[in-house]
Write a protein that holds these residues in place. Structure first.
Motif, mmCIF file in Angstrom:
data_model
loop_
_atom_site.group_PDB
_atom_site.id
_atom_site.type_symbol
_atom_site.label_atom_id
_atom_site.label_comp_id
_atom_site.label_asym_id
_atom_site.label_seq_id
_atom_site.Cartn_x
_atom_site.Cartn_y
_atom_site.Cartn_z
ATOM 1 N N PHE A 1 0.838 -1.197 0.000
ATOM 2 C CA PHE A 1 0.000 0.000 0.000
ATOM 3 C C PHE A 1 0.876 1.251 0.000
ATOM 4 O O PHE A 1 0.683 2.169 -0.797
ATOM 5 N N ILE A 2 1.877 1.269 0.878
ATOM 6 C CA ILE A 2 2.743 2.437 1.000
ATOM 7 C C ILE A 2 3.617 2.595 -0.244
ATOM 8 O O ILE A 2 3.811 3.713 -0.744
ATOM 9 N N TYR A 3 4.131 1.468 -0.758
ATOM 10 C CA TYR A 3 4.956 1.578 -1.955
ATOM 11 C C TYR A 3 4.129 2.090 -3.135
ATOM 12 O O TYR A 3 4.592 2.924 -3.918
ATOM 13 N N LEU A 4 2.899 1.601 -3.271
ATOM 14 C CA LEU A 4 2.044 2.037 -4.383
ATOM 15 C C LEU A 4 1.767 3.533 -4.286
ATOM 16 O O LEU A 4 1.847 4.257 -5.289
ATOM 17 N N ILE A 5 1.469 4.029 -3.088
ATOM 18 C CA ILE A 5 1.227 5.464 -2.937
ATOM 19 C C ILE A 5 2.478 6.252 -3.305
ATOM 20 O O ILE A 5 2.409 7.285 -3.973
ATOM 21 N N SER A 6 3.630 5.761 -2.843
ATOM 22 C CA SER A 6 4.876 6.475 -3.147
ATOM 23 C C SER A 6 5.125 6.533 -4.651
ATOM 24 O O SER A 6 5.652 7.532 -5.166
ATOM 25 N N GLU A 7 4.733 5.486 -5.379
ATOM 26 C CA GLU A 7 4.876 5.473 -6.838
ATOM 27 C C GLU A 7 3.894 6.440 -7.492
ATOM 28 O O GLU A 7 4.225 7.081 -8.493
ATOM 29 N N LEU A 8 2.700 6.540 -6.926
ATOM 30 C CA LEU A 8 1.683 7.409 -7.521
ATOM 31 C C LEU A 8 2.043 8.883 -7.388
ATOM 32 O O LEU A 8 1.472 9.719 -8.085
ATOM 33 N N ARG A 9 2.991 9.211 -6.514
ATOM 34 C CA ARG A 9 3.473 10.592 -6.462
ATOM 35 C C ARG A 9 4.179 10.956 -7.766
ATOM 36 O O ARG A 9 4.245 12.123 -8.145
ATOM 37 N N HIS A 10 4.743 9.961 -8.435
ATOM 38 C CA HIS A 10 5.524 10.200 -9.650
ATOM 39 C C HIS A 10 4.804 9.714 -10.908
ATOM 40 O O HIS A 10 5.094 10.196 -11.998
ATOM 41 N N ARG A 11 3.893 8.754 -10.755
ATOM 42 C CA ARG A 11 3.112 8.260 -11.892
ATOM 43 C C ARG A 11 1.790 9.024 -11.910
ATOM 44 O O ARG A 11 0.819 8.630 -11.267
ATOM 45 N N THR A 12 1.762 10.094 -12.638
ATOM 46 C CA THR A 12 0.606 10.980 -12.596
ATOM 47 C C THR A 12 -0.388 10.743 -13.726
ATOM 48 O O THR A 12 -1.438 11.372 -13.765
ATOM 49 N N ARG A 13 -0.064 9.852 -14.636
ATOM 50 C CA ARG A 13 -0.983 9.530 -15.732
ATOM 51 C C ARG A 13 -0.629 8.164 -16.293
ATOM 52 O O ARG A 13 0.418 7.605 -15.988
ATOM 53 N N GLY A 14 -1.513 7.612 -17.087
ATOM 54 C CA GLY A 14 -1.252 6.313 -17.694
ATOM 55 C C GLY A 14 -2.019 5.184 -17.028
ATOM 56 O O GLY A 14 -2.732 5.365 -16.028
ATOM 57 N N GLU A 15 -1.853 3.996 -17.606
ATOM 58 C CA GLU A 15 -2.620 2.814 -17.165
ATOM 59 C C GLU A 15 -2.360 2.449 -15.709
ATOM 60 O O GLU A 15 -3.290 2.194 -14.937
ATOM 61 N N LEU A 16 -1.093 2.440 -15.294
ATOM 62 C CA LEU A 16 -0.783 2.073 -13.920
ATOM 63 C C LEU A 16 -1.307 3.107 -12.931
ATOM 64 O O LEU A 16 -1.771 2.764 -11.848
ATOM 65 N N SER A 17 -1.224 4.365 -13.296
ATOM 66 C CA SER A 17 -1.739 5.426 -12.433
ATOM 67 C C SER A 17 -3.251 5.300 -12.259
ATOM 68 O O SER A 17 -3.778 5.381 -11.148
ATOM 69 N N ASP A 18 -3.965 5.088 -13.366
ATOM 70 C CA ASP A 18 -5.420 4.950 -13.297
ATOM 71 C C ASP A 18 -5.821 3.733 -12.467
ATOM 72 O O ASP A 18 -6.698 3.809 -11.602
ATOM 73 N N ARG A 19 -5.172 2.590 -12.728
ATOM 74 C CA ARG A 19 -5.470 1.382 -11.956
ATOM 75 C C ARG A 19 -5.127 1.568 -10.484
ATOM 76 O O ARG A 19 -5.855 1.114 -9.594
ATOM 77 N N GLY A 20 -4.013 2.254 -10.254
ATOM 78 C CA GLY A 20 -3.581 2.473 -8.884
ATOM 79 C C GLY A 20 -4.593 3.261 -8.083
ATOM 80 O O GLY A 20 -4.932 2.893 -6.948
ATOM 81 N N TRP A 21 -5.117 4.336 -8.643
ATOM 82 C CA TRP A 21 -6.081 5.152 -7.914
ATOM 83 C C TRP A 21 -7.429 4.448 -7.762
ATOM 84 O O TRP A 21 -8.109 4.600 -6.740
ATOM 85 N N THR A 22 -7.802 3.650 -8.752
ATOM 86 C CA THR A 22 -9.028 2.853 -8.616
ATOM 87 C C THR A 22 -8.885 1.870 -7.451
ATOM 88 O O THR A 22 -9.791 1.722 -6.619
ATOM 89 N N ALA A 23 -7.730 1.208 -7.384
ATOM 90 C CA ALA A 23 -7.486 0.245 -6.309
ATOM 91 C C ALA A 23 -7.407 0.929 -4.955
ATOM 92 O O ALA A 23 -7.934 0.427 -3.950
ATOM 93 N N MET A 24 -6.747 2.090 -4.894
ATOM 94 C CA MET A 24 -6.613 2.822 -3.639
ATOM 95 C C MET A 24 -7.979 3.248 -3.119
ATOM 96 O O MET A 24 -8.265 3.137 -1.923
ATOM 97 N N ASN A 25 -8.812 3.745 -4.012
ATOM 98 C CA ASN A 25 -10.128 4.217 -3.580
ATOM 99 C C ASN A 25 -10.998 3.059 -3.103
ATOM 100 O O ASN A 25 -11.734 3.181 -2.119
ATOM 101 N N GLU A 26 -10.902 1.920 -3.787
ATOM 102 C CA GLU A 26 -11.674 0.750 -3.366
ATOM 103 C C GLU A 26 -11.187 0.239 -2.018
ATOM 104 O O GLU A 26 -11.994 -0.151 -1.160
ATOM 105 N N ALA A 27 -9.869 0.261 -1.804
ATOM 106 C CA ALA A 27 -9.315 -0.168 -0.520
ATOM 107 C C ALA A 27 -9.815 0.743 0.596
ATOM 108 O O ALA A 27 -10.129 0.286 1.711
ATOM 109 N N PHE A 28 -9.910 2.024 0.308
ATOM 110 C CA PHE A 28 -10.424 2.986 1.280
ATOM 111 C C PHE A 28 -11.877 2.671 1.634
ATOM 112 O O PHE A 28 -12.256 2.654 2.806
ATOM 113 N N ARG A 29 -12.691 2.403 0.617
ATOM 114 C CA ARG A 29 -14.100 2.068 0.864
ATOM 115 C C ARG A 29 -14.231 0.793 1.690
ATOM 116 O O ARG A 29 -15.077 0.704 2.592
ATOM 117 N N ASN A 30 -13.399 -0.200 1.379
ATOM 118 C CA ASN A 30 -13.487 -1.473 2.078
ATOM 119 C C ASN A 30 -13.176 -1.348 3.564
ATOM 120 O O ASN A 30 -13.696 -2.109 4.383
#
Length: 322
Positions: free
Chosen positions: A155-184
């Protein structure tokens, strides 16, 4: 009985326990070989093994588990469904730890781009699998175990990557996963908002989303709509400062002005930023921030995870080790 009954192929009600036993046996055996296991982050980083040797050992374990257990699991059976998810997730975690930036003297600054890509995808797979474990309502009776097994390292590594991955497939998937994890886990998050772990991960998450918004402004694009996790965290912490000045991130004019501002803001809360580096200014190439890579203080996060108690917050030194 003079001898143990012969094993038979297939899955039973004991498959989940047997898979866990396989991991425990592997770690016990490896601790006298080339792995060093110490809970929480489970660091297999002791000499003299090379990374290739570690990868080979994990590959062998993964293949053994797939052939002996996972291939026989019927995902229509709740316990089999969880066995498949948790077993594969545990393998992902071992790979993440073996390749983690902490094994580099410079905390990953010199890590090749393909290695960062690999770690980002591993972390994303772990978080997505964690979300998947919540998707089966029949698994609610095992929620106590799922809630105890939150994958903080990924979780922490993914967030740290999203600071630098601001667009693209991995960024979009990452934020979708982060938001779902938050809801859960929202009801557990709400109960721990005063904990150091919650504050640290919240601010890191806000920094990562802020980098995505700043990138949109730099490219004269509409600011993306903030996901639920960001709007909730902003309601708690407010807007983060941009280059030393707090501004409304939802106002493009205010945000663009802040990009060139160096005015000191007395409302900044430096105690929330311990162990983290500021989000870089937006300048992306193929979805990656092109400014100098800023390392994470992994020793700070190690200490937070070691003191994390999923039941009460922090204080007893217990954390997930699988």
């Amino acid at each position: 009985m003079a001898q143990l009954p012969p094993e038979r192929p297939g899955a039973t009600d004991m498959t989940f326990c047997l898979a866990r036993y396989e991991f425990g046996n592997f770690l016990k055996r490896s601790s006298t070989d080339f792995f060093f296991f110490e809970g929480a982050w489970a660091k297999p980083d002791g000499p003299p093994a090379s990374l290739a040797e570690k990868d080979r050992a994990i590959d062998e374990l993964a293949l053994h588990l797939e052939e002996k257990y996972i291939v026989h699991c019927d995902t229509n059976i709740t316990l089999h469904f969880l066995t498949k998810i948790f077993t594969r997730t545990a393998i992902y975690r071992m790979r993440l730890v073996a390749h983690h930036p902490r094994r580099h003297p410079d905390k990953g600054v010199s890590m090749p781009q393909e290695e960062r890509e690999y770690l980002c995808r591993l972390s994303l797979n772990i978080v997505e699998n964690d979300n998947l474990s919540y998707s089966n309502k029949s698994a609610d009776k095992f929620a106590w175990y799922v809630n105890m097994s939150f994958p903080f390292p990924a979780f922490i590594y993914l967030i740290s990557e999203l600071r630098h991955r601001t667009r693209g497939e991995l960024s979009d998937r990452g934020w979708t996963a982060m938001n779902e994890a938050f809801r859960n886990r929202i009801k557990y998050i709400a109960a721990k908002r005063e904990s150091p772990m919650f504050k640290a991960t919240s601010v890191l998450t806000l920094k990562a989303w802020q980098a995505r918004e700043l990138d949109a402004v730099a490219h004269d694009e509409p600011i993306p709509e903030a996901p639920e996790c960001i709007t909730t965290l902003r309601s708690i912490f407010g807007d983060l400062p941009v280059k030393g000045k707090r501004s409304s991130i939802s106002d493009p004019n205010s945000l663009q002005t802040s990009l060139s501002s160096t005015t000191h803001d007395e409302q900044m809360k430096p105690e929330l930023y311990t162990g983290m580096t500021p989000a870089s200014e937006p300048a992306t190439v193929s979805g990656m921030n092109s400014t100098e890579w800023s390392p994470m203080d992994w020793s700070y996060w190690d200490e937070l995870v070691q003191n994390w108690d999923p039941q009460v917050g922090e204080g007893n030194g217990q954390s997930d080790s699988q």
